[in-house]
Scaffold this motif. Structure first.
Motif, PDB file in Angstrom:
ATOM      1  N   ALA A 540     -41.656   9.408 -25.755  1.00 54.03           N
ATOM      2  CA  ALA A 540     -42.644   8.942 -26.737  1.00 54.03           C
ATOM      3  C   ALA A 540     -43.379   7.673 -26.304  1.00 54.03           C
ATOM      4  CB  ALA A 540     -41.985   8.744 -28.102  1.00 54.03           C
ATOM      5  N   PRO A 541     -42.700   6.639 -25.742  1.00 53.76           N
ATOM      6  CA  PRO A 541     -43.447   5.445 -25.315  1.00 53.76           C
ATOM      7  C   PRO A 541     -44.537   5.782 -24.292  1.00 53.76           C
ATOM      8  CG  PRO A 541     -41.102   4.985 -25.382  1.00 53.76           C
ATOM      9  CD  PRO A 541     -41.250   6.469 -25.563  1.00 53.76           C
ATOM     10  N   TYR A 542     -44.207   6.681 -23.376  1.00 53.27           N
ATOM     11  CA  TYR A 542     -45.176   7.091 -22.351  1.00 53.27           C
ATOM     12  C   TYR A 542     -46.332   7.865 -22.984  1.00 53.27           C
ATOM     13  CZ  TYR A 542     -47.005   9.996 -18.526  1.00 53.27           C
ATOM     14  OH  TYR A 542     -47.818  10.653 -17.639  1.00 53.27           O
ATOM     15  N   THR A 543     -46.020   8.842 -23.830  1.00 54.83           N
ATOM     16  CA  THR A 543     -47.081   9.654 -24.425  1.00 54.83           C
ATOM     17  C   THR A 543     -47.964   8.826 -25.353  1.00 54.83           C
ATOM     18  OG1 THR A 543     -45.587  10.357 -26.208  1.00 54.83           O
ATOM     19  CG2 THR A 543     -45.726  11.772 -24.271  1.00 54.83           C
ATOM     20  N   ARG A 544     -47.339   7.914 -26.112  1.00 54.84           N
ATOM     21  CA  ARG A 544     -48.147   7.048 -26.997  1.00 54.84           C
ATOM     22  C   ARG A 544     -49.068   6.165 -26.179  1.00 54.84           C
ATOM     23  NH1 ARG A 544     -43.429   6.444 -30.176  1.00 54.84           N
ATOM     24  NH2 ARG A 544     -42.944   4.504 -29.066  1.00 54.84           N
ATOM     25  N   PHE A 545     -48.535   5.623 -25.100  1.00 52.90           N
ATOM     26  CA  PHE A 545     -49.339   4.745 -24.243  1.00 52.90           C
ATOM     27  C   PHE A 545     -50.538   5.499 -23.679  1.00 52.90           C
ATOM     28  CE2 PHE A 545     -50.317   3.405 -19.885  1.00 52.90           C
ATOM     29  CZ  PHE A 545     -50.751   2.118 -20.123  1.00 52.90           C
ATOM     30  N   ILE A 546     -50.299   6.695 -23.162  1.00 51.74           N
ATOM     31  CA  ILE A 546     -51.378   7.468 -22.549  1.00 51.74           C
ATOM     32  C   ILE A 546     -52.441   7.811 -23.583  1.00 51.74           C
ATOM     33  CG2 ILE A 546     -51.961   9.640 -21.418  1.00 51.74           C
ATOM     34  CD1 ILE A 546     -50.528   7.550 -19.648  1.00 51.74           C
ATOM     35  N   ARG A 547     -52.024   8.263 -24.756  1.00 49.82           N
ATOM     36  CA  ARG A 547     -52.994   8.656 -25.772  1.00 49.82           C
ATOM     37  C   ARG A 547     -53.763   7.449 -26.303  1.00 49.82           C
ATOM     38  NH1 ARG A 547     -48.704  13.004 -28.009  1.00 49.82           N
ATOM     39  NH2 ARG A 547     -49.623  14.862 -27.047  1.00 49.82           N
TER      40      ARG A 547
END
Length: 581
Positions: A540-547
């Protein structure tokens, strides 16, 4: 520029230009732009309030200092075949010839030359010398110029290094005039025509514009001015150049160029950071693709696991169907008149039931259920590892890749988040004990089946619990003897009791099968959802950051495109309003 020398239209241009350049300055701050770029824009905007700035550039030994001395009519600047200009020389009007140092790299010279009242000249250190800091000083000063005089020499015109430097100057949107120096060393006039043609064609082909070219002999012009020789001055080529600087480049034209200067700088910077943003978006698109891949894989994984689980459930159901079939056969064989005396042998009947009907059902059910549990846990573990490796692959893809300065922490943040995901995955794998997980799932399943049937678990395994529930109907076959005479029993009671036992046994098998399948399905859904949820939480931290970064960059891009469009429109309007010569 002072308001009193501007027309109302020019003042409106200036007002709107300042507004949009201010917007650009704010945007560059948000873009986390290079400090040098922000300073270049700030200086360019500040230059709007200064005199017209004519910047002289060129490679060392092209005769820049000699050229400026010829413009001034006096040998004010040092000349030589080695790099002599190591600082910026700013020439202004003054009653006497003198020079003073005013900044770390700037000397101010004054000269009693009338046209310096409206034009300032800058002599820059020569480029392509061994002193690279000189070239850096020159490149830093170019954005402040309103027009650039590029000095080259007839003995080595338009070298590759000159082409590269001209390209950088042109990228700032500067008007460039080429001064072809040292024409006095040419013996044949045809050579000069060939050199001019060579410069014109290459500049047009390689840089996309056709410059004005003024062939001059700076040495001859200075001598002519000092000796008052008009013929020699005309021969030097300086008359045409000075006429251009003083007459053609009149106040209206200078205002036009000065208004356009910051716009060129702004468009250069906005184009630079649009390239950076676009590069980031391309890079992020790959990350977004990774996230979409993971989401598709997890959805497919859920479907595949659900389909495979149904097949595995059939194995468990088949064990119970076979169990039921043996029970039906047992009752048909045992519950008949010919076996009436065997029916009173309770212990023997129980042993036969266990041997012929129950057989290895507890072990087989236990094995089939444990296989499902092991398959579920192993599959979840493999999927977890596959997703984590997919995410961590982004770290290797971006290793050593730096895309500009927009949001300077971007690569660091992404790398840090991917690293965190990797560490979480590693820790999870370290803590993950398949045996413990299997026991926990099996225990939950055992309790679910037992509690549904109100059976005390004790030390029984799942298979034993299932068997116990299913065979309660056959617990006491000897109860059929309570009816009385053997004949009566044989004629009426045994068939009725057989049908009852078969019905109850089938009902129990159906019930326990439904209970077991329900408990297995519920446990499967919970375990699958739990593991998929853990994967989503882990990344989730990675996906939130990318989005979030993707949205941020898209917003930045739209803002930059809006500013670019306004600057281009304003530039076009200024050019249309420019005086025609």
């Amino acid at each position: 520029m002072h308001g009193k020398i501007l027309t109302e239209a020019q003042q409106e241009f200036l007002r709107v230009e300042r507004q949009w350049l201010t917007n650009l300055q704010v945007a560059l701050a948000r873009f986390d732009a290079d400090p040098e770029d922000r300073v270049a824009l700030e200086r360019s905007v500040h230059q709007l309030d200064e005199l017209f700035l004519l910047v002289v550039v060129g490679e060392f030994n092209s005769g820049k200092s000699a050229f400026i001395n010829a413009l001034l009519g006096q040998r004010l600047l040092e000349e030589g075949v080695t790099p002599t200009t190591t600082r910026i020389h700013l020439l202004k009007y003054g009653e006497v010839f003198e020079g003073i140092a005013v900044e770390a790299a700037v000397d101010v010279f004054t000269a009693p030359v009338p046209w310096l009242r409206e034009i300032n000249i800058v002599d820059t250190p020569g480029t392509n010398a061994i002193y690279r800091q000189h070239e850096a000083i020159t490149q830093e000063f170019v954005p402040r110029s309103d027009m650039v005089l590029f000095v080259t020499s007839v003995d080595r015109p338009f070298t590759e290094s000159e082409r590269a430097f001209l390209e950088r100057i042109r990228s700032w949107g500067k008007k460039i005039v080429v001064v072809l120096n040292k024409t006095d060393i040419l013996a044949d006039p045809q050579d000069l025509a060939s050199i001019k043609r060579f410069i014109t064609e290459n500049t047009r082909t390689l840089l996309g514009f056709t410059p004005e070219i003024f062939p001059v002999s700076s040495w001859m012009a200075l001598r002519a001015k000092q000796e008052g020789d008009a013929a020699m001055l005309a021969q030097s080529g300086f008359v045409a150049l000075e006429h251009y600087v003083i007459t053609t480049l009149d106040r209206k034209e200078r205002v036009h160029l000065k208004l356009g200067n910051p716009l060129g700088v702004g468009l250069h910077l906005i184009a630079k950071y649009l390239r950076v943003v676009d590069g980031r978006l391309v890079s992020l698109q790959e990350d977004c693709g990774v996230i979409e891949d993971i989401e598709r894989q997890l959805a497919t994984y859920r479907e595949d696991m659900t389909r495979e689980f149904r097949f595995r459930l059939k194995d468990v159901e088949n064990v119970l169907y076979e169990f039921e079939s043996r029970g039906m056969a047992y009752f048909d064989e045992t519950m008949r008149l010919a076996r009436i005396f065997d029916l009173i042998k309770k212990t023997e009947l129980e042993k036969q039931f266990e041997r012929q009907v129950i057989a290895d059902v507890p072990r087989v059910i236990e094995t089939r259920v444990n296989d499902i549990i092991d398959w579920l846990i192993a599959s979840n573990l493999n999927q977890w590892q596959a997703v984590m490796e997919h995410v961590q692959g982004r770290r290797d893809r971006h290793a050593g890749r730096i895309v500009g300065q927009v949001g300077g922490t971007f690569d660091y943040d992404r790398a840090r988040l991917i690293e965190a995901v990797g560490q979480a995955a590693q820790q999870a794998m370290t803590d993950y004990d398949q045996d413990v997980e299997a026991k926990q799932v099996a225990g939950s399943l055992q309790m679910a089946v037992a509690s549904t049937a109100l059976v005390e678990v004790g030390a029984l395994g799942l298979g034993a619990i299932v068997t116990a529930i299913a065979t309660t109907a056959a617990a006491d076959l000897t109860g059929i003897l309570a009816a009385g005479a053997i004949a009566v029993i044989g004629l009426f009671v045994i068939p009725t009791k057989r049908r009852q036992l078969k019905r109850e046994f089938r009902g129990k098998i159906t019930s326990v099968r439904e209970q077991l399948i329900h408990a297995l399905t519920l446990q499967f859904d919970r375990e699958l959802a739990r593991r998929l949820g853990e994967i989503e939480v882990a990344i989730a931290p990675y996906t939130r950051f990318i989005r979030t970064e993707h949205k941020h960059l898209e917003d930045m891009r739209q803002e930059a495109l809006g500013i670019k469009g306004q600057l281009e429109r304003l530039k076009t309007e200024i050019e249309l309003a420019a005086p025609r010569t």
